[in-house]
Design a protein around this motif. Structure first.
Motif, PDB file in Angstrom:
ATOM      1  N   UNK A  28     -25.270  18.045  17.427  1.00  0.00           N
ATOM      2  CA  UNK A  28     -25.162  19.478  17.720  1.00  0.00           C
ATOM      3  C   UNK A  28     -23.710  19.869  17.977  1.00  0.00           C
ATOM      4  N   UNK A  29     -23.033  19.093  18.787  1.00  0.00           N
ATOM      5  CA  UNK A  29     -21.641  19.397  19.122  1.00  0.00           C
ATOM      6  C   UNK A  29     -20.736  19.236  17.896  1.00  0.00           C
ATOM      7  N   UNK A  30     -20.977  18.183  17.126  1.00  0.00           N
ATOM      8  CA  UNK A  30     -20.129  17.904  15.963  1.00  0.00           C
ATOM      9  C   UNK A  30     -20.248  18.972  14.893  1.00  0.00           C
ATOM     10  N   UNK A  36     -16.998  11.632  21.112  1.00  0.00           N
ATOM     11  CA  UNK A  36     -16.790  10.203  20.932  1.00  0.00           C
ATOM     12  C   UNK A  36     -17.691   9.400  21.871  1.00  0.00           C
ATOM     13  N   UNK A  37     -17.765   9.821  23.129  1.00  0.00           N
ATOM     14  CA  UNK A  37     -18.612   9.124  24.101  1.00  0.00           C
ATOM     15  C   UNK A  37     -20.089   9.240  23.735  1.00  0.00           C
ATOM     16  N   UNK A  38     -20.512  10.421  23.286  1.00  0.00           N
ATOM     17  CA  UNK A  38     -21.907  10.608  22.904  1.00  0.00           C
ATOM     18  C   UNK A  38     -22.272   9.739  21.704  1.00  0.00           C
ATOM     19  N   UNK A  39     -21.388   9.670  20.709  1.00  0.00           N
ATOM     20  CA  UNK A  39     -21.648   8.840  19.543  1.00  0.00           C
ATOM     21  C   UNK A  39     -21.715   7.362  19.925  1.00  0.00           C
ATOM     22  N   UNK A  40     -20.761   6.907  20.729  1.00  0.00           N
ATOM     23  CA  UNK A  40     -20.749   5.504  21.161  1.00  0.00           C
ATOM     24  C   UNK A  40     -22.006   5.172  21.956  1.00  0.00           C
ATOM     25  N   UNK A  41     -22.439   6.088  22.831  1.00  0.00           N
ATOM     26  CA  UNK A  41     -23.649   5.851  23.629  1.00  0.00           C
ATOM     27  C   UNK A  41     -24.880   5.758  22.735  1.00  0.00           C
ATOM     28  N   UNK A  42     -24.970   6.654  21.756  1.00  0.00           N
ATOM     29  CA  UNK A  42     -26.140   6.661  20.865  1.00  0.00           C
ATOM     30  C   UNK A  42     -26.215   5.378  20.041  1.00  0.00           C
ATOM     31  N   UNK A  43     -25.093   4.985  19.437  1.00  0.00           N
ATOM     32  CA  UNK A  43     -25.092   3.800  18.594  1.00  0.00           C
ATOM     33  C   UNK A  43     -25.288   2.524  19.416  1.00  0.00           C
ATOM     34  N   UNK A  44     -24.682   2.456  20.589  1.00  0.00           N
ATOM     35  CA  UNK A  44     -24.859   1.284  21.447  1.00  0.00           C
ATOM     36  C   UNK A  44     -26.307   1.152  21.891  1.00  0.00           C
ATOM     37  N   UNK A  57       0.848  -1.198   0.000  1.00  0.00           N
ATOM     38  CA  UNK A  57       0.000   0.000   0.000  1.00  0.00           C
ATOM     39  C   UNK A  57       0.881   1.246   0.000  1.00  0.00           C
ATOM     40  N   UNK A  58       0.481   2.274  -0.720  1.00  0.00           N
ATOM     41  CA  UNK A  58       1.305   3.498  -0.798  1.00  0.00           C
ATOM     42  C   UNK A  58       1.369   4.223   0.532  1.00  0.00           C
ATOM     43  N   UNK A  59       2.448   4.954   0.697  1.00  0.00           N
ATOM     44  CA  UNK A  59       2.656   5.695   1.943  1.00  0.00           C
ATOM     45  C   UNK A  59       1.982   7.060   1.867  1.00  0.00           C
ATOM     46  N   UNK A  60       1.482   7.480   3.017  1.00  0.00           N
ATOM     47  CA  UNK A  60       0.867   8.799   3.136  1.00  0.00           C
ATOM     48  C   UNK A  60       1.425   9.484   4.378  1.00  0.00           C
ATOM     49  N   UNK A  61       1.226  10.775   4.448  1.00  0.00           N
ATOM     50  CA  UNK A  61       1.672  11.528   5.619  1.00  0.00           C
ATOM     51  C   UNK A  61       0.610  11.474   6.707  1.00  0.00           C
ATOM     52  N   UNK A  62       0.992  11.000   7.884  1.00  0.00           N
ATOM     53  CA  UNK A  62       0.067  10.935   9.009  1.00  0.00           C
ATOM     54  C   UNK A  62      -0.147  12.337   9.579  1.00  0.00           C
ATOM     55  N   UNK A  63      -1.192  12.480  10.365  1.00  0.00           N
ATOM     56  CA  UNK A  63      -1.506  13.772  10.970  1.00  0.00           C
ATOM     57  C   UNK A  63      -1.688  13.582  12.476  1.00  0.00           C
ATOM     58  N   UNK A  64      -0.568  13.581  13.240  1.00  0.00           N
ATOM     59  CA  UNK A  64      -0.661  13.363  14.697  1.00  0.00           C
ATOM     60  C   UNK A  64      -1.486  14.410  15.423  1.00  0.00           C
ATOM     61  N   UNK A  65      -1.685  15.572  14.803  1.00  0.00           N
ATOM     62  CA  UNK A  65      -2.467  16.619  15.469  1.00  0.00           C
ATOM     63  C   UNK A  65      -3.909  16.181  15.694  1.00  0.00           C
ATOM     64  N   UNK A  66      -4.373  15.179  14.941  1.00  0.00           N
ATOM     65  CA  UNK A  66      -5.733  14.675  15.134  1.00  0.00           C
ATOM     66  C   UNK A  66      -5.942  14.202  16.567  1.00  0.00           C
ATOM     67  N   UNK A  67      -4.889  13.629  17.154  1.00  0.00           N
ATOM     68  CA  UNK A  67      -4.996  13.123  18.524  1.00  0.00           C
ATOM     69  C   UNK A  67      -5.154  14.276  19.513  1.00  0.00           C
ATOM     70  N   UNK A  68      -4.457  15.382  19.255  1.00  0.00           N
ATOM     71  CA  UNK A  68      -4.553  16.539  20.150  1.00  0.00           C
ATOM     72  C   UNK A  68      -5.922  17.192  20.069  1.00  0.00           C
ATOM     73  N   UNK A  69      -6.544  17.099  18.900  1.00  0.00           N
ATOM     74  CA  UNK A  69      -7.839  17.741  18.695  1.00  0.00           C
ATOM     75  C   UNK A  69      -9.002  16.767  18.912  1.00  0.00           C
ATOM     76  N   UNK A  70      -8.709  15.573  19.380  1.00  0.00           N
ATOM     77  CA  UNK A  70      -9.764  14.577  19.568  1.00  0.00           C
ATOM     78  C   UNK A  70     -10.797  15.070  20.581  1.00  0.00           C
ATOM     79  N   UNK A 114     -31.244  11.325  22.813  1.00  0.00           N
ATOM     80  CA  UNK A 114     -30.574  12.400  23.541  1.00  0.00           C
ATOM     81  C   UNK A 114     -29.084  12.452  23.227  1.00  0.00           C
ATOM     82  N   UNK A 115     -28.426  11.281  23.264  1.00  0.00           N
ATOM     83  CA  UNK A 115     -26.987  11.233  22.971  1.00  0.00           C
ATOM     84  C   UNK A 115     -26.718  11.606  21.523  1.00  0.00           C
TER      85      UNK A 115
END
Length: 517
Positions: free
Chosen positions: A255-257, A212-220, A194-207, A248-249
């Motif tokens: 709304x938040x997203x 994430x918890x609201x989405x997981x609660x709603x889908x579960x 598979x071809x290489x791409x540039x990762x974006x570690x800043x995604x973790x800082x902006x997580x 509700x979740x």
């Protein structure tokens, strides 16, 4: 996110890109196959581990909940890890979890491994479909989508025969052990090709952890409510509570997203008209595809008394029809309007589903042959053109998020479709049985023939049956009532599948040069 892939460089040949993509397809196939082969052998696992019958369904539910939470996170994880390393990490975790499932000696351990297996497997399907539009130029996307699509819909079809054969020939452990070698091979090939791409570690800082918890609660909560509603009742306190948590979740998550600059899931993709139409088609395909794959084993197992291996042989007809149709679908997709092909595909699929709504208690392979052929021919036209509509005109940096949402819609459609089917079967069997009893006792020959009442009983019928005759007819009537309920479920699924035609005119015709840009 960088989309400057090595696939575009002169030193990277198309053959190498195809090898990496095929490795991804193998991993995806194993993840989808795993759900079906385990479903066919749940009683064997239950007996081997001494699991209570009311807990057995959690072996599947744990996987499906983790999977549905992981699917929309594909875009975020792709930006964080890159497509290449997301797949390698996901398939490696899937292999490890499969080995853990096979080595489990208790219910709790097995469920824990199934959660990891479901979460890691959940990212594989959207990753493959996003790879189609990132790795390949426009003229090769139809073939790549077809390969991925055939494997995605073939896995549930061959699942019963694979699961039945493994359980009867070896042991339930092999339901999980079969994932290890293909999974390791696909991980190695993907890492290499598979071809290489540039990762974006800043995604973790902006997580956004709260989103994430609201989405997981709603889908579960949604998955649990759909699982329980057919048996507990849609108005039961437990189900209503779960639906309230989901609403509700989910509302808070959306709304938040929509207010965040870097959301964990880009819901803005639904603002693209073609993506919205494609997602609606994906949702409806989930109802029809998952519904038909669910209804056939129910009928063959509980009405005809077939085992998993026999069910698998019967259902192979659909898979063979898909494989035969695939080259035709590729050729037509390159030459015809995706909207027209989608309309034809869903109309044909609805007809194929509706053809199964006229079964009787004696229906078997011959009666199921042509409906399966029609559905098998239609499936590729229900998958290939809508995928083009949804993802084909998006820029490459939007495709991973969009692919996650697109595939999530199909899974949610399947979950809702199965819940609806179960509700129809559970609630309609009893009144249909009472109606059949009334008609048979009134001397209705058509009803007696449908039930399969012995001719000698009906010939001496004089307005009422004695206790022995009632005892003879009761199981026949109950079985016939179940068949009628199943037929009603087939017809409801057919009508819902046909509703896809209402959304097709709202799509724009995708311009070929836009795809993959």
């Amino acid at each position: 996110m960088s989309v400057e892939l090595e696939a575009a460089r002169p030193d990277r040949t198309p053959a190498i890109v195809w090898l990496g993509f095929l490795a991804m397809c193998v991993g995806m196939f194993m993840a989808i196959l795993d759900v079906q082969v385990v479903a066919t052998s749940l009683p064997t696992i239950q007996s081997a581990l001494g699991i209570d019958p009311d807990q057995m369904s959690w072996i599947q539910t744990a996987y499906l909940i983790a999977e549905v939470v992981a699917i929309p996170l594909t875009g975020l994880l792709t930006r964080l890890l890159t497509m290449r390393w997301l797949f390698v990490v996901a398939i490696s975790l899937f292999v490890m979890a499969s080995a853990g499932c096979a080595a489990s000696g208790s219910f709790g351990t097995l469920v824990a491994w199934r959660v990891l297996q479901g979460f890691s497997g959940g990212t594989l399907i959207p990753s493959v479909f996003s790879a189609v539009f990132i790795l390949f130029p426009n003229e090769r996307q139809a073939l790549a989508t077809t390969i991925a699509g055939v494997l995605a819909v073939l896995a549930p079809t061959v699942g019963p025969i694979v699961g039945g054969w493994l359980t009867e020939t070896y042991s339930w452990h092999w339901l999980f052990l079969i994932n290890i070698l293909p999974g390791l091979a696909s991980a190695i090939l993907a890492a290499r090709f598979l071809p290489k791409q540039a990762a974006d570690p800043s995604e973790l800082r902006h997580l956004d952890g709260l989103s994430l918890l609201l989405m997981a609660a709603a889908l579960t909560a949604l998955e649990l409510s759909l699982k329980e509603a057919p048996t507990s009742g849609w108005t039961s306190a437990y189900v209503l509570s779960l639906l309230a948590v989901c609403l509700l979740s989910g509302g808070a998550f959306m709304t938040r997203t929509l207010r965040r600059g870097r959301p964990i899931v880009d819901l803005g993709n639904f603002g693209d008209r073609n993506f919205l139409v494609g997602s609606v088609l994906s949702f409806i395909l989930g109802i029809g595809l998952f519904g038909s794959v669910y209804l056939m084993p129910v009928f063959l197992a509980f009405i005809r008394g077939h085992d998993a291996l026999e069910i698998g042989v019967t259902m192979l007809v659909t898979g063979i029809a898909q494989l035969v149709t695939a080259p035709v679908a590729v050729a037509l997709e390159k030459r015809m309007d995706a909207r027209l092909l989608s309309a034809v595909g869903f109309a044909l699929f609805a007809i194929g589903v509706g053809m199964s709504a006229f079964q009787d208690p004696r229906s078997d392979y011959d009666a199921m042959f042509w409906p399966q052929v029609v559905r098998g021919v239609a499936i590729m036209f229900c998958l290939l053109p809508p995928t083009r509509l949804a993802l084909g005109t998006l820029s490459a940096d939007r495709v991973p998020d969009a692919s996650g949402l697109f595939n999530l819609m199909r899974n949610l459609g399947g979950a809702i479709g199965i819940a609806l089917i179960d509700t129809i079967i559970y609630t309609r069997s009893e009144p249909l049985g009472q109606d059949l009893w009334a008609r048979v006792q009134a001397g209705d020959i058509e009803a007696a023939m449908f039930v399969g009442a012995p001719a000698e009983i009906m010939s001496r019928h004089s307005g009422s049956f004695d206790a022995d005759t009632m005892a003879t007819l009761d199981p026949l009537v109950q079985t016939a009532a179940s068949v009628q309920a199943i037929n009603e479920a087939w017809m409801v699924v057919a009508v819902l599948t046909g509703c896809a035609l209402l959304s097709v005119p709202f799509a724009r015709r995708p311009a070929r040069h836009e795809a993959g840009q």
